[in-house]
Design a protein around this motif. Structure first.
Motif, PDB file in Angstrom:
ATOM      1  N   TYR A 140      -4.953  -4.370  -4.784  1.00 30.30           N
ATOM      2  CA  TYR A 140      -5.132  -3.645  -6.049  1.00 30.30           C
ATOM      3  C   TYR A 140      -3.917  -3.731  -6.947  1.00 30.30           C
ATOM      4  CZ  TYR A 140      -2.338   0.127  -4.003  1.00 30.30           C
ATOM      5  OH  TYR A 140      -1.326   0.865  -3.444  1.00 30.30           O
ATOM      6  N   TYR A 141      -2.711  -3.712  -6.340  1.00 30.85           N
ATOM      7  CA  TYR A 141      -1.514  -3.723  -7.180  1.00 30.85           C
ATOM      8  C   TYR A 141      -1.349  -5.066  -7.901  1.00 30.85           C
ATOM      9  CZ  TYR A 141       0.259  -5.642  -2.724  1.00 30.85           C
ATOM     10  OH  TYR A 141       0.440  -6.353  -1.571  1.00 30.85           O
ATOM     11  N   PHE A 142      -1.866  -6.152  -7.304  1.00 31.49           N
ATOM     12  CA  PHE A 142      -1.797  -7.448  -7.978  1.00 31.49           C
ATOM     13  C   PHE A 142      -2.801  -7.506  -9.126  1.00 31.49           C
ATOM     14  CE2 PHE A 142      -3.288 -11.838  -8.480  1.00 31.49           C
ATOM     15  CZ  PHE A 142      -2.099 -12.469  -8.805  1.00 31.49           C
ATOM     16  N   THR A 143      -4.049  -7.121  -8.835  1.00 29.96           N
ATOM     17  CA  THR A 143      -5.087  -7.187  -9.866  1.00 29.96           C
ATOM     18  C   THR A 143      -4.788  -6.251 -11.033  1.00 29.96           C
ATOM     19  OG1 THR A 143      -6.399  -5.550  -8.663  1.00 29.96           O
ATOM     20  CG2 THR A 143      -6.829  -7.864  -8.192  1.00 29.96           C
ATOM     21  N   GLU A 144      -4.153  -5.136 -10.750  1.00 29.13           N
ATOM     22  CA  GLU A 144      -3.786  -4.208 -11.829  1.00 29.13           C
ATOM     23  C   GLU A 144      -2.650  -4.774 -12.671  1.00 29.13           C
ATOM     24  OE1 GLU A 144      -4.926  -1.216 -12.711  1.00 29.13           O
ATOM     25  OE2 GLU A 144      -6.277  -0.652 -11.078  1.00 29.13           O
ATOM     26  N   THR A 145      -1.661  -5.387 -12.025  1.00 33.24           N
ATOM     27  CA  THR A 145      -0.455  -5.812 -12.731  1.00 33.24           C
ATOM     28  C   THR A 145      -0.707  -7.023 -13.621  1.00 33.24           C
ATOM     29  OG1 THR A 145       0.872  -4.996 -10.886  1.00 33.24           O
ATOM     30  CG2 THR A 145       1.971  -6.459 -12.424  1.00 33.24           C
ATOM     31  N   ILE A 146      -1.521  -7.970 -13.177  1.00 31.17           N
ATOM     32  CA  ILE A 146      -1.726  -9.198 -13.961  1.00 31.17           C
ATOM     33  C   ILE A 146      -2.477  -8.914 -15.264  1.00 31.17           C
ATOM     34  CG2 ILE A 146      -1.631 -10.689 -11.932  1.00 31.17           C
ATOM     35  CD1 ILE A 146      -4.674 -10.840 -11.984  1.00 31.17           C
ATOM     36  N   GLN A 147      -3.029  -7.718 -15.412  1.00 28.20           N
ATOM     37  CA  GLN A 147      -3.710  -7.371 -16.657  1.00 28.20           C
ATOM     38  C   GLN A 147      -2.774  -6.761 -17.701  1.00 28.20           C
ATOM     39  OE1 GLN A 147      -7.483  -5.224 -16.014  1.00 28.20           O
ATOM     40  NE2 GLN A 147      -7.316  -5.744 -13.835  1.00 28.20           N
ATOM     41  N   LEU A 148      -1.515  -6.547 -17.303  1.00 28.95           N
ATOM     42  CA  LEU A 148      -0.570  -5.886 -18.203  1.00 28.95           C
ATOM     43  C   LEU A 148       0.095  -6.885 -19.148  1.00 28.95           C
ATOM     44  CD1 LEU A 148       1.168  -3.468 -15.665  1.00 28.95           C
ATOM     45  CD2 LEU A 148      -0.850  -3.048 -17.084  1.00 28.95           C
ATOM     46  N   LEU A 149       0.697  -6.339 -20.180  1.00 25.92           N
ATOM     47  CA  LEU A 149       1.469  -7.146 -21.134  1.00 25.92           C
ATOM     48  C   LEU A 149       2.892  -7.297 -20.637  1.00 25.92           C
ATOM     49  CD1 LEU A 149       0.225  -5.463 -24.442  1.00 25.92           C
ATOM     50  CD2 LEU A 149      -0.648  -7.557 -23.366  1.00 25.92           C
ATOM     51  N   GLN A 150       3.612  -8.245 -21.229  1.00 24.31           N
ATOM     52  CA  GLN A 150       5.009  -8.435 -20.847  1.00 24.31           C
ATOM     53  C   GLN A 150       5.798  -7.161 -21.143  1.00 24.31           C
ATOM     54  OE1 GLN A 150       6.923 -11.744 -22.724  1.00 24.31           O
ATOM     55  NE2 GLN A 150       8.692 -11.695 -21.353  1.00 24.31           N
ATOM     56  N   GLY A 151       6.611  -6.761 -20.174  1.00 20.60           N
ATOM     57  CA  GLY A 151       7.411  -5.553 -20.322  1.00 20.60           C
ATOM     58  C   GLY A 151       6.743  -4.308 -19.764  1.00 20.60           C
ATOM     59  N   ASP A 152       5.422  -4.393 -19.524  1.00 26.64           N
ATOM     60  CA  ASP A 152       4.737  -3.255 -18.908  1.00 26.64           C
ATOM     61  C   ASP A 152       5.036  -3.226 -17.408  1.00 26.64           C
ATOM     62  OD1 ASP A 152       3.720  -2.657 -21.337  1.00 26.64           O
ATOM     63  OD2 ASP A 152       1.658  -3.289 -20.902  1.00 26.64           O
ATOM     64  N   ILE A 153       4.940  -2.038 -16.833  1.00 24.81           N
ATOM     65  CA  ILE A 153       5.213  -1.866 -15.407  1.00 24.81           C
ATOM     66  C   ILE A 153       4.081  -1.058 -14.798  1.00 24.81           C
ATOM     67  CG2 ILE A 153       6.769  -0.873 -13.668  1.00 24.81           C
ATOM     68  CD1 ILE A 153       9.050  -1.327 -15.633  1.00 24.81           C
ATOM     69  N   TYR A 154       3.623  -1.509 -13.642  1.00 24.45           N
ATOM     70  CA  TYR A 154       2.579  -0.789 -12.893  1.00 24.45           C
ATOM     71  C   TYR A 154       3.212  -0.062 -11.708  1.00 24.45           C
ATOM     72  CZ  TYR A 154      -1.227  -0.010  -9.605  1.00 24.45           C
ATOM     73  OH  TYR A 154      -2.089   0.550  -8.717  1.00 24.45           O
ATOM     74  N   ILE A 155       2.851   1.223 -11.555  1.00 22.96           N
ATOM     75  CA  ILE A 155       3.288   2.009 -10.395  1.00 22.96           C
ATOM     76  C   ILE A 155       2.048   2.369  -9.592  1.00 22.96           C
ATOM     77  CG2 ILE A 155       4.447   4.095  -9.586  1.00 22.96           C
ATOM     78  CD1 ILE A 155       6.077   4.143 -12.119  1.00 22.96           C
ATOM     79  N   SER A 156       2.068   2.052  -8.318  1.00 25.74           N
ATOM     80  CA  SER A 156       0.900   2.273  -7.464  1.00 25.74           C
ATOM     81  C   SER A 156       0.816   3.727  -7.017  1.00 25.74           C
ATOM     82  CB  SER A 156       1.004   1.377  -6.215  1.00 25.74           C
ATOM     83  OG  SER A 156       1.993   1.888  -5.334  1.00 25.74           O
ATOM     84  N   ALA A 157      -0.262   4.012  -6.305  1.00 27.96           N
ATOM     85  CA  ALA A 157      -0.363   5.309  -5.637  1.00 27.96           C
ATOM     86  C   ALA A 157       0.691   5.395  -4.542  1.00 27.96           C
ATOM     87  CB  ALA A 157      -1.753   5.471  -5.026  1.00 27.96           C
ATOM     88  N   LEU A 158       1.143   6.619  -4.270  1.00 26.46           N
ATOM     89  CA  LEU A 158       2.086   6.834  -3.176  1.00 26.46           C
ATOM     90  C   LEU A 158       1.258   6.954  -1.901  1.00 26.46           C
ATOM     91  CD1 LEU A 158       5.080   9.371  -3.249  1.00 26.46           C
ATOM     92  CD2 LEU A 158       4.191   8.249  -1.216  1.00 26.46           C
ATOM     93  N   ASP A 159       1.266   5.901  -1.094  1.00 23.38           N
ATOM     94  CA  ASP A 159       0.431   5.889   0.102  1.00 23.38           C
ATOM     95  C   ASP A 159       1.174   5.248   1.261  1.00 23.38           C
ATOM     96  OD1 ASP A 159       0.426   3.210  -0.501  1.00 23.38           O
ATOM     97  OD2 ASP A 159      -1.649   3.148  -1.215  1.00 23.38           O
ATOM     98  N   LEU A 160       0.456   4.928   2.334  1.00 23.86           N
ATOM     99  CA  LEU A 160       1.062   4.303   3.514  1.00 23.86           C
ATOM    100  C   LEU A 160       0.838   2.802   3.464  1.00 23.86           C
ATOM    101  CD1 LEU A 160      -0.080   6.824   6.270  1.00 23.86           C
ATOM    102  CD2 LEU A 160       2.130   6.722   5.111  1.00 23.86           C
ATOM    103  N   ASN A 161       1.828   2.064   3.933  1.00 16.93           N
ATOM    104  CA  ASN A 161       1.770   0.617   3.869  1.00 16.93           C
ATOM    105  C   ASN A 161       0.715   0.060   4.821  1.00 16.93           C
ATOM    106  OD1 ASN A 161       2.856  -1.803   2.705  1.00 16.93           O
ATOM    107  ND2 ASN A 161       3.700  -2.280   4.710  1.00 16.93           N
ATOM    108  N   MET A 162       0.041  -1.007   4.326  1.00 14.15           N
ATOM    109  CA  MET A 162      -0.960  -1.709   5.127  1.00 14.15           C
ATOM    110  C   MET A 162      -0.436  -3.106   5.427  1.00 14.15           C
ATOM    111  SD  MET A 162      -3.760   0.387   5.144  1.00 14.15           S
ATOM    112  CE  MET A 162      -5.185  -0.670   5.313  1.00 14.15           C
ATOM    113  N   GLU A 163      -0.650  -3.567   6.646  1.00 14.17           N
ATOM    114  CA  GLU A 163      -0.338  -4.938   7.034  1.00 14.17           C
ATOM    115  C   GLU A 163      -1.547  -5.533   7.723  1.00 14.17           C
ATOM    116  OE1 GLU A 163       2.041  -7.068   6.554  1.00 14.17           O
ATOM    117  OE2 GLU A 163       3.366  -5.754   5.393  1.00 14.17           O
TER     118      GLU A 163
END
Length: 520
Positions: A140-163
């Motif tokens: 989700y963090y990749f798909t959300e970020t690639i839609q942003l403009l240059q200089g924009d920053i995406y912050i994800s939900a505060l959750d537990l890491n998945m591997e």
């Protein structure tokens, strides 16, 4: 005259003590209320300050991570514009080792494939081998970020890491910061992303509340604990075993009030104070979030437990009891005197009750003894005679008790007697009278019951006995003989006559049993 004077003096003395007791109690309750109100206000003010400090520290922590992601983006473009070989790995490893707050720092290309990843294990930063780099195009963090403009920053939900599709063990709370890497000519080339180890942030919040006796916690927008003094309550939205420990489930009414905008809530659970942490308002407008992941709630809870109960018991019996226990020699003396008096009365009544009990009840069977039982039966016969209501007397004898005593001993015989008494008590009604008439004999007076109805009750008793005898290895076999007679005042001129007739019927049944067991 002297007695009357002494009585008046005693009455006046008791009235004086009572007056002092009441007036002193009122004054002490007033002082207690005033002190408790002041103490509670101090706790409320302190909790407000805690929430402000927590919120400020939370935003500052986010700001630091934002600065780092901006720096990574700038470094990427700088390196791309340089001639010669580009060495992202060494640079990212240097940043990771220096900051020590990122679990991962990565550059990911526009297709979602990791170009470089540096992992930090808590001690040392390590560059991941090319063969171990992963495809993150579906995250989700990749798909959300690639839609942003240059200089924009995406912050994800505060959750537990998945591997590899599963929670990483031990659990790693994570907050991801990502920004698109956009070339003015080529367009999107990928993203830069950092995985902030949010445990540091959580520890700060827990440590901030550790010096207090109430509870400080951080809650996400869905009502789940992110930071709490009990870590087993956190991240219930990802850990199934903790789902029922979320704030919204533990305090559903409070959670609803928080969603409605209340910042001070008092109920039976205590006092809750709320600080809304809206990162969208606290951070620049080029920062983006998914849904309402920008909302957090700092909550303090002064629990209505033993440590704070004195702050919540105003005007209750608990407060009065507490004040009595902790204030005043005079109150102590009065309570002590009253206690001694009540103890003496209680001891006297207990002694009287025990004497009465022993006088009326058989010690082995806890049924009425012969004297008390016959008195009650006599009274009942007289009452029912005047009302013309049928009553029936059942005479019962335990078969072969002597044989049991001879074979197994008197203690087993006593158990047999008490077992029979228990069965009889279980099958008769409360208004029926059961007494132990002799060593192996019982009498039951069935109220408002004629002989046929009494026999039906006896069938239940016999069924209960049969169940006992057919049980797993009973210590003895129960066999009873009985005789039931309905009271007729014209025929039974005395209780003894009624008992005699019932005894004769019992004896006839016993004779039939003996003849059946020992035929000629």
């Amino acid at each position: 005259m002297k007695f009357s004077s002494r009585f008046k003096t005693f009455g006046f003395f008791m009235l004086l003590i009572l007056t002092i007791f009441i007036s002193t109690s009122v004054v002490l309750l007033y002082i207690d209320n005033r002190n408790n109100a002041k103490e509670l206000e101090n706790y409320i003010q302190k909790d407000r300050l805690l929430l402000e400090v927590m919120a400020e520290g939370f935003v500052d922590h986010i700001d630091q991570a934002l600065s780092d992601i901006v720096f990574l983006e700038a470094h990427y473009h700088h390196e791309k514009n340089q001639t010669g070989e580009i060495d992202f790995e060494t640079f990212l490893r240097m940043i990771s080792q220096k900051e020590k707050i990122y679990d991962q720092i990565r550059y990911i290309n526009q297709a979602g494939q990791e170009l470089v990843r540096v992992n930090f294990d808590g001690v040392e930063s390590r560059i991941v081998e090319k063969s171990d780099l992963q495809d993150k195009s579906s995250r989700y963090y990749f798909t959300e970020t690639i839609q942003l403009l240059q200089g924009d920053i995406y912050i994800s939900a505060l959750d537990l890491n998945m591997e590899n599709g599963a929670l990483e063990i031990p659990y790693k709370p994570m907050l991801r910061f990502a920004t698109p890497l956009i070339d003015p000519v080529k367009g999107l080339e990928g993203i830069a992303i950092t995985n902030l180890l949010a445990q540091n942030l959580i520890d700060r919040i827990v440590n901030l509340g550790a010096g207090t006796t109430d509870c400080l916690s951080l809650i996400n927008n869905n009502g789940y604990f992110i930071a709490h003094e009990d870590p087993e309550k956190t991240f219930g939205f990802m850990i199934e075993s903790r789902q029922k420990k979320s704030f919204m489930i533990l305090y559903p009414e409070v959670w609803q009030q928080i969603l409605e905008g209340d910042e001070f809530i008092q109920n039976d659970s205590g006092i809750f104070q709320v600080k809304v942490i809206d990162l969208k308002k606290a951070l620049p407008e080029e920062i983006h979030f998914s849904d309402n992941e920008h909302l957090f709630y700092g909550v303090t809870h002064i629990e209505n437990t033993a440590a704070f109960r004195h702050l919540f018991d105003r005007g209750t019996p608990d407060q009065f009891s507490r004040v009595l226990k902790t204030n005043g020699i005079l109150i102590f003396l009065v309570i002590l005197a009253a206690l001694i008096f009540n103890i003496l009365i209680a001891l006297f009544r207990d002694r009287q009750n025990r004497i009465l009990h022993h006088a009326r009840y058989d010690a082995l069977t806890e049924t009425y003894n012969r004297r008390a039982g016959l008195e009650l039966i006599q009274d009942q016969l007289e009452t029912r005679q005047s009302r013309r209501v049928p009553v029936s007397l059942c005479f019962i004898d335990i078969d072969n008790l002597k044989a049991t005593n001879d074979r197994s001993g008197h203690p087993v015989g006593d158990i047999l007697i008490s077992t029979v008494a228990g069965i009889l008590k279980n099958e008769i009604r409360n208004r029926d009278i059961l007494c132990r008439y002799g060593g192996d004999e019982f009498i039951i007076l069935f109220d408002e019951i004629d002989t046929p109805s009494g026999e039906r009750i006896w069938d239940r008793i016999q069924s209960h006995i049969d169940q006992f005898n057919l049980g797993d290895d009973p210590p003895f076999e129960i066999s009873l003989s009985h005789g039931i007679v309905t009271y007729d005042p014209r025929q039974h001129t005395s209780l003894e006559a009624l008992i005699h007739e019932a005894d004769q019927k019992m004896y006839a049944e016993k004779t039939v049993k003996k003849s059946t067991r020992n035929p000629d």
